[in-house]
Write an enzyme that holds these catalytic residues in place. Sequence first.
Site, PDB file in Angstrom:
ATOM      1  N   ASP A   7       0.817 -13.207   7.591  1.00 41.24           N
ATOM      2  CA  ASP A   7       1.672 -13.447   8.751  1.00 41.24           C
ATOM      3  C   ASP A   7       0.910 -13.951   9.911  1.00 41.24           C
ATOM      4  O   ASP A   7      -0.326 -13.983  10.056  1.00 41.24           O
ATOM      5  CB  ASP A   7       2.615 -12.326   9.016  1.00 41.24           C
ATOM      6  CG  ASP A   7       2.180 -11.343   9.985  1.00 41.24           C
ATOM      7  OD1 ASP A   7       0.889 -11.039  10.215  1.00 41.24           O
ATOM      8  OD2 ASP A   7       3.006 -10.315  10.350  1.00 41.24           O
ATOM      9  N   CYS A  64      -1.602  -8.823   7.753  1.00 37.70           N
ATOM     10  CA  CYS A  64      -0.727  -8.912   8.962  1.00 37.70           C
ATOM     11  C   CYS A  64      -1.204  -8.099  10.098  1.00 37.70           C
ATOM     12  O   CYS A  64      -2.737  -8.111   9.939  1.00 37.70           O
ATOM     13  CB  CYS A  64       0.442  -8.249   8.339  1.00 37.70           C
ATOM     14  SG  CYS A  64       0.601  -6.607   8.321  1.00 37.70           S
ATOM     15  N   HIS A  97      -9.033   3.275  -9.789  1.00 41.62           N
ATOM     16  CA  HIS A  97      -8.112   4.235 -10.241  1.00 41.62           C
ATOM     17  C   HIS A  97      -6.795   3.708 -10.436  1.00 41.62           C
ATOM     18  O   HIS A  97      -5.934   4.226 -11.221  1.00 41.62           O
ATOM     19  CB  HIS A  97      -8.133   5.636  -9.289  1.00 41.62           C
ATOM     20  CG  HIS A  97      -9.361   6.436  -9.686  1.00 41.62           C
ATOM     21  ND1 HIS A  97      -9.524   7.521  -9.018  1.00 41.62           N
ATOM     22  CD2 HIS A  97     -10.409   6.217 -10.323  1.00 41.62           C
ATOM     23  CE1 HIS A  97     -10.747   8.160  -9.413  1.00 41.62           C
ATOM     24  NE2 HIS A  97     -11.294   7.427 -10.372  1.00 41.62           N
ATOM     25  N   HIS A 132      -6.417   7.457 -16.002  1.00 41.39           N
ATOM     26  CA  HIS A 132      -5.756   6.714 -14.952  1.00 41.39           C
ATOM     27  C   HIS A 132      -4.522   5.829 -15.662  1.00 41.39           C
ATOM     28  O   HIS A 132      -3.789   5.433 -14.938  1.00 41.39           O
ATOM     29  CB  HIS A 132      -6.728   5.882 -14.092  1.00 41.39           C
ATOM     30  CG  HIS A 132      -7.535   6.747 -13.748  1.00 41.39           C
ATOM     31  ND1 HIS A 132      -7.545   7.790 -12.743  1.00 41.39           N
ATOM     32  CD2 HIS A 132      -9.106   6.745 -13.764  1.00 41.39           C
ATOM     33  CE1 HIS A 132      -8.617   8.332 -12.217  1.00 41.39           C
ATOM     34  NE2 HIS A 132      -9.569   7.771 -12.984  1.00 41.39           N
TER      35      HIS A 132
HETATM   36  C1  RB5 Z   1       3.859  -8.891  13.796  1.00 40.55           C
HETATM   37  O1  RB5 Z   1       3.806  -8.721  15.084  1.00 40.55           O
HETATM   38  C2  RB5 Z   1       3.275  -7.310  13.178  1.00 40.55           C
HETATM   39  O2  RB5 Z   1       4.338  -6.665  13.368  1.00 40.55           O
HETATM   40  C3  RB5 Z   1       2.917  -7.559  11.739  1.00 40.55           C
HETATM   41  O3  RB5 Z   1       2.011  -8.271  11.830  1.00 40.55           O
HETATM   42  C4  RB5 Z   1       2.347  -6.253  11.143  1.00 40.55           C
HETATM   43  O4  RB5 Z   1       1.440  -5.763  11.772  1.00 40.55           O
HETATM   44  C5  RB5 Z   1       3.517  -5.393  10.585  1.00 40.55           C
HETATM   45  O5  RB5 Z   1       3.072  -4.324  10.001  1.00 40.55           O
END
Ligand code: RB5
Length: 144
Positions: A7, A64, A97, A132
């Site tokens: 993202d 993210c 694992h 595992h």
């Molecule tokens: C986006 O602002 C942020 O919430 C996303 O990148 C992430 O960290 C969510 O877990």
Amino acid sequence: MIALGADHGGFELKEEIKKYLDEKNEKYVDCGTYSTDSVDYPDIAKSTCDKVISGECDLAILFCGTGIGISIAANKVKGIRCCACSEVFSAKMCRVHNNANALALGGRVIGVETAKELVDAFLSNEFEGGRHQKRVDKIVALEK
Ligand code: RB5
């Protein structure tokens, strides 16, 4: 083949890891996002993880802000075992694992050099099987 997805919070780290994978001659598919414009990480988790489930890619690396949101979303995709990691031991052991097939990294949590070490640990280790296997089988059974 590795599926990459981020993202806006993980976009810049994804771009750095693409350069690193290029240096290592590792092949990848970039499933977006392609800028720092805001997007929703569940959408990226789905489109990236689908590449693994279809067999087009072997593993996914997701990004993210924290690695948390995208890992939670990825783990809702049937067949995905995703671990958000910020240190090397876990990035290794989630393969050895847990037979993880996706790694999640936080662009606002770790630096580029640490991220490269985690990518190396994730890509260079394999599932050990043995004792595992039945545990991973039980994880898979939870999906039914
Ligand atoms: C986006 O602002 C942020 O919430 C996303 O990148 C992430 O960290 C969510 O877990």
